[in-house]
Design a protein around this motif. Structure first.
Motif, PDB file in Angstrom:
ATOM      1  N   HIS A  90      35.757  37.382  37.438  1.00 37.49           N
ATOM      2  CA  HIS A  90      37.026  36.673  37.251  1.00 37.49           C
ATOM      3  C   HIS A  90      38.209  37.600  37.526  1.00 37.49           C
ATOM      4  O   HIS A  90      39.177  37.213  38.202  1.00 37.49           O
ATOM      5  N   SER A  91      38.134  38.838  37.042  1.00 37.44           N
ATOM      6  CA  SER A  91      39.206  39.809  37.299  1.00 37.44           C
ATOM      7  C   SER A  91      39.296  40.146  38.782  1.00 37.44           C
ATOM      8  O   SER A  91      40.398  40.249  39.348  1.00 37.44           O
ATOM      9  N   LEU A  92      38.142  40.305  39.437  1.00 39.29           N
ATOM     10  CA  LEU A  92      38.147  40.606  40.868  1.00 39.29           C
ATOM     11  C   LEU A  92      38.715  39.447  41.681  1.00 39.29           C
ATOM     12  O   LEU A  92      39.436  39.661  42.667  1.00 39.29           O
ATOM     13  N   ASN A  93      38.409  38.225  41.273  1.00 42.91           N
ATOM     14  CA  ASN A  93      38.941  37.064  41.993  1.00 42.91           C
ATOM     15  C   ASN A  93      40.458  36.971  41.858  1.00 42.91           C
ATOM     16  O   ASN A  93      41.155  36.589  42.810  1.00 42.91           O
ATOM     17  N   LEU A  94      40.974  37.311  40.678  1.00 39.55           N
ATOM     18  CA  LEU A  94      42.430  37.321  40.504  1.00 39.55           C
ATOM     19  C   LEU A  94      43.078  38.366  41.413  1.00 39.55           C
ATOM     20  O   LEU A  94      44.134  38.114  42.010  1.00 39.55           O
ATOM     21  N   ALA A  95      42.440  39.535  41.513  1.00 41.39           N
ATOM     22  CA  ALA A  95      42.971  40.574  42.401  1.00 41.39           C
ATOM     23  C   ALA A  95      42.903  40.123  43.861  1.00 41.39           C
ATOM     24  O   ALA A  95      43.832  40.375  44.647  1.00 41.39           O
ATOM     25  N   ARG A  96      41.830  39.447  44.245  1.00 37.88           N
ATOM     26  CA  ARG A  96      41.711  38.950  45.621  1.00 37.88           C
ATOM     27  C   ARG A  96      42.780  37.902  45.928  1.00 37.88           C
ATOM     28  O   ARG A  96      43.362  37.891  47.023  1.00 37.88           O
TER      29      ARG A  96
END
Length: 256
Positions: A90-96
């Protein structure tokens, strides 16, 4: 000769891998494992097997090989944990999403991107999909995820510190309450233990007071007021003793 040369090369590779693992971003297990963010679980297993054999303390002479091996094992356990990966993804998707937003804002008026969108079969979305498979996109994604994970970690530590301070405050308050309750209990116990002594002291006081009143000329314990007498040495006039309690005569009515 060639055998010793290749052996030295392998030792250099082992040392470089140890340094890479220990120097990787500590909050991202993908970077510690040397993997892309979009890798599969099978790729994670193969990479762990490969790197663990390369930096194993029994084969690697680097002084920090044991520490690097422990970091690698911890990263592998995190990537294998479904609950951890659900929140981490979820954190990586927000960064993407942040990288995509910045990309669209930056290339809004870019003529090259417009031309590529016209030529590409998928239009602008197809161009962006191909760009997201490049190393440029992955590096931007990596940098943005570092910033986001660092902010999350700072908030988590700050919240943990506040919770710890609140727990300490509650413990101190409870300890103070227990101390007061203990003092109250001890005071009550001491008060009950000295009850007979207090009652006996009061009885003795009452008895002595009753004895001291016997034989006195006091009426109900109240002394009569002293009577004023005439004194020639004073300039003011005092009534005689016989007239001291006589009420004053009323003034005659009418004009004087």
């Amino acid at each position: 000769m060639f055998q010793s040369f290749f052996q030295e090369v392998r030792e250099v590779d082992r040392d470089n891998e140890v340094n890479r693992i220990l120097g990787a971003f500590k909050l991202n297990p993908f970077e510690q494992m040397g993997l892309r963010f979009d890798c599969t679980q099978d790729e994670v297993k193969r990479q762990y097997r490969k790197v663990s054999l390369l930096i194993h303390p029994d084969k690697c002479k680097h002084p920090l090989a044991t520490s690097a091996f422990e970091v690698l094992g911890h990263a592998n356990s995190q990537l294998s944990n479904e609950d951890f990966m659900r929140e981490f993804r979820h954190s990586l998707n927000l960064a993407r999403d942040e990288v995509r937003k910045e990309r669209r804002k930056k290339t809004k008026n870019d003529a090259v991107v417009r031309l590529a969108s016209v030529i590409h079969e998928g239009g602008r979305e197809g161009v962006e999909a191909e760009w997201e498979h490049t190393e440029e996109f992955h590096e931007l994604w990596k940098v943005k995820s570092r910033d986001m994970l660092a902010r999350y970690e700072w908030r988590r530590r700050k919240l943990t510190k506040r919770l710890k301070e609140e727990e300490e405050r509650i413990e101190e308050s409870e300890a103070e309450t227990r101390k007061k309750m203990k003092a109250t209990k001890e005071h009550t116990k001491k008060w009950e233990e000295t009850r007979e002594n207090r009652v006996g002291t009061w009885r003795n006081f009452v008895q002595k007071k009753g004895k001291s009143k016997k034989g006195t000329n006091m009426l109900g314990g109240i002394k009569p007021p002293k009577l004023k007498v005439e004194d020639e040495e004073h300039t003011y006039i005092q009534r005689p003793v016989q007239e001291q309690w006589r009420p004053a005569q009323p003034k005659p009515a009418g004009p004087q």
